[in-house]
Write a protein that holds these residues in place. Sequence first.
Motif, PDB file in Angstrom:
ATOM      1  N   UNK A 104     -11.917  -8.776   7.213  1.00  0.00           N
ATOM      2  CA  UNK A 104     -12.527  -9.853   6.961  1.00  0.00           C
ATOM      3  C   UNK A 104     -13.751  -9.824   6.193  1.00  0.00           C
ATOM      4  N   UNK A 105     -14.303  -8.599   6.011  1.00  0.00           N
ATOM      5  CA  UNK A 105     -15.521  -8.396   4.807  1.00  0.00           C
ATOM      6  C   UNK A 105     -14.803  -8.226   3.356  1.00  0.00           C
ATOM      7  N   UNK A 106     -13.423  -8.073   3.428  1.00  0.00           N
ATOM      8  CA  UNK A 106     -13.093  -7.995   2.093  1.00  0.00           C
ATOM      9  C   UNK A 106     -12.277  -9.122   1.609  1.00  0.00           C
ATOM     10  N   UNK A 107     -12.507 -10.473   2.407  1.00  0.00           N
ATOM     11  CA  UNK A 107     -11.402 -11.626   2.091  1.00  0.00           C
ATOM     12  C   UNK A 107     -11.823 -12.214   1.088  1.00  0.00           C
ATOM     13  N   UNK A 108     -12.958 -12.180   0.233  1.00  0.00           N
ATOM     14  CA  UNK A 108     -13.408 -12.775  -1.048  1.00  0.00           C
ATOM     15  C   UNK A 108     -13.186 -12.023  -2.264  1.00  0.00           C
ATOM     16  N   UNK A 109     -12.881 -10.769  -1.901  1.00  0.00           N
ATOM     17  CA  UNK A 109     -12.729  -9.736  -3.175  1.00  0.00           C
ATOM     18  C   UNK A 109     -11.755  -9.866  -4.166  1.00  0.00           C
ATOM     19  N   UNK A 110     -12.010  -9.534  -5.407  1.00  0.00           N
ATOM     20  CA  UNK A 110     -11.004  -9.107  -6.371  1.00  0.00           C
ATOM     21  C   UNK A 110     -10.268  -7.814  -6.047  1.00  0.00           C
ATOM     22  N   UNK A 111      -9.147  -7.745  -6.080  1.00  0.00           N
ATOM     23  CA  UNK A 111      -8.107  -6.585  -5.390  1.00  0.00           C
ATOM     24  C   UNK A 111      -7.512  -5.989  -6.833  1.00  0.00           C
ATOM     25  N   UNK A 112      -7.575  -4.707  -6.818  1.00  0.00           N
ATOM     26  CA  UNK A 112      -6.911  -4.013  -7.610  1.00  0.00           C
ATOM     27  C   UNK A 112      -5.779  -3.246  -7.119  1.00  0.00           C
ATOM     28  N   UNK A 113      -4.346  -3.173  -7.197  1.00  0.00           N
ATOM     29  CA  UNK A 113      -3.403  -2.554  -6.235  1.00  0.00           C
ATOM     30  C   UNK A 113      -2.169  -2.523  -7.125  1.00  0.00           C
ATOM     31  N   UNK A 114      -1.330  -1.856  -6.522  1.00  0.00           N
ATOM     32  CA  UNK A 114       0.026  -1.451  -7.141  1.00  0.00           C
ATOM     33  C   UNK A 114       0.910  -2.483  -7.027  1.00  0.00           C
ATOM     34  N   UNK A 115       1.968  -2.444  -7.722  1.00  0.00           N
ATOM     35  CA  UNK A 115       3.336  -3.395  -7.630  1.00  0.00           C
ATOM     36  C   UNK A 115       3.856  -3.432  -6.243  1.00  0.00           C
ATOM     37  N   UNK A 116       4.266  -4.730  -5.823  1.00  0.00           N
ATOM     38  CA  UNK A 116       4.589  -4.720  -4.601  1.00  0.00           C
ATOM     39  C   UNK A 116       5.809  -3.733  -3.852  1.00  0.00           C
ATOM     40  N   UNK A 117       6.433  -2.956  -4.726  1.00  0.00           N
ATOM     41  CA  UNK A 117       7.448  -2.214  -4.165  1.00  0.00           C
ATOM     42  C   UNK A 117       6.897  -0.806  -3.826  1.00  0.00           C
ATOM     43  N   UNK A 118       5.584  -0.395  -3.845  1.00  0.00           N
ATOM     44  CA  UNK A 118       4.953   0.749  -3.814  1.00  0.00           C
ATOM     45  C   UNK A 118       4.522   0.896  -2.365  1.00  0.00           C
ATOM     46  N   UNK A 119       4.623   1.804  -1.625  1.00  0.00           N
ATOM     47  CA  UNK A 119       4.273   1.968  -0.335  1.00  0.00           C
ATOM     48  C   UNK A 119       2.957   1.759   0.019  1.00  0.00           C
ATOM     49  N   UNK A 120       2.032   2.580  -0.909  1.00  0.00           N
ATOM     50  CA  UNK A 120       0.568   1.854  -0.452  1.00  0.00           C
ATOM     51  C   UNK A 120       0.122   0.588  -0.451  1.00  0.00           C
ATOM     52  N   UNK A 121       0.890  -0.289  -1.485  1.00  0.00           N
ATOM     53  CA  UNK A 121       0.719  -1.812  -1.403  1.00  0.00           C
ATOM     54  C   UNK A 121       1.535  -2.498  -0.354  1.00  0.00           C
ATOM     55  N   UNK A 122       2.490  -1.896   0.131  1.00  0.00           N
ATOM     56  CA  UNK A 122       3.014  -2.687   1.210  1.00  0.00           C
ATOM     57  C   UNK A 122       2.287  -2.359   2.524  1.00  0.00           C
ATOM     58  N   UNK A 123       1.756  -1.148   2.779  1.00  0.00           N
ATOM     59  CA  UNK A 123       1.036  -0.678   4.016  1.00  0.00           C
ATOM     60  C   UNK A 123      -0.290  -1.679   4.036  1.00  0.00           C
ATOM     61  N   UNK A 124      -0.980  -1.684   2.869  1.00  0.00           N
ATOM     62  CA  UNK A 124      -2.067  -2.624   2.739  1.00  0.00           C
ATOM     63  C   UNK A 124      -1.897  -4.035   2.972  1.00  0.00           C
ATOM     64  N   UNK A 125      -0.803  -4.481   2.262  1.00  0.00           N
ATOM     65  CA  UNK A 125      -0.250  -5.898   2.569  1.00  0.00           C
ATOM     66  C   UNK A 125      -0.003  -6.124   4.206  1.00  0.00           C
TER      67      UNK A 125
END
Length: 309
Positions: free
Chosen positions: A187-208
């Motif tokens: 909730x604290x991060x709701x309005x932030x601009x995010x840097x992340x990997x492509x959707x196929x990457x494991x870290x991106x999937x876990x965070x999503x």
Amino acid sequence: MELRHLQHFVAVAEDQHFTRAAERLLVSQSGLSASIRALERELQTPLFVRTTRRVTLTPAGRALLGEAERILAQVRSAHEAVAAVQGVLRGMLALGSEQCIAGVHVAGLLAAFRRQHPDVEICLRQAGSGALAEEVAAGRLDLAFAVRTAQEDTDQLRVVPLADEPLTVLCHPDHRLARAGAAVTPEDLGGEVFVDFHPDWGPRRTTDAAFAAAGVRRAVALEVNDVHSLLDLVDENLGVAVVPRHFRHKRPSLTALPVKGTAETVYETVALLPPEQATSPAARALMALLEKEGETGGVATPQEGAHPS
């Protein structure tokens, strides 16, 4: 149907070109074309759409490709199994890995493997965890090191847990979160601009998945396909990143904050392998070496932050 027909078919499918495939296989182009025609006659259907510039698979060709790759992988495994019984490990180890995987120092592990098994040719491919799981299940890779996503053990894929670590936010020291210096929630991060990997990457999937479970909408504005680009963007204060904890050691100038309120969500490093009976001798040897190195504190399982690459 002969094995060479399948080998020729897979080569043309990969190169999408008869001349390049013939050069790679060290056969004449006319011989390769005859081999494909013989296979098409036997199956009673075209396998390729041919143009002057390239060839593409027909629906029948796409259906055959996965099966052909699996058959050739099983044949290769059979040859390697016989060699292993004779006391010689040879052939090829086809390995996949995500970048900067936790719990496994891939370069050190492969170096140790090569010292023990110099007759095995090593092929390495970097990709996202989703693609790696598909490659292992299809028999195109002997094993892969990935981040667990939604896949579980299936008839074509085994998932072996290796390590896990919590979610961590990386941000610029001048960012408001860094100045607060406290653990954050989705909730604290709701309005932030995010840097992340492509959707196929494991870290991106876990965070999503973690943000979806918390009911927080997260839009990734800056999408990259390598770790260092991600760190560079955060270092320029262009956004924040939610990443595995060991990433914090790769850029000490950034502020790292723990993430709370995500239940038991963690980044879990796993080895992806075929079913036990289909696992190649080379993959078995690599996993045995990984386990041994882990027990002795060797190069295969370094301490967090020991390898910055």
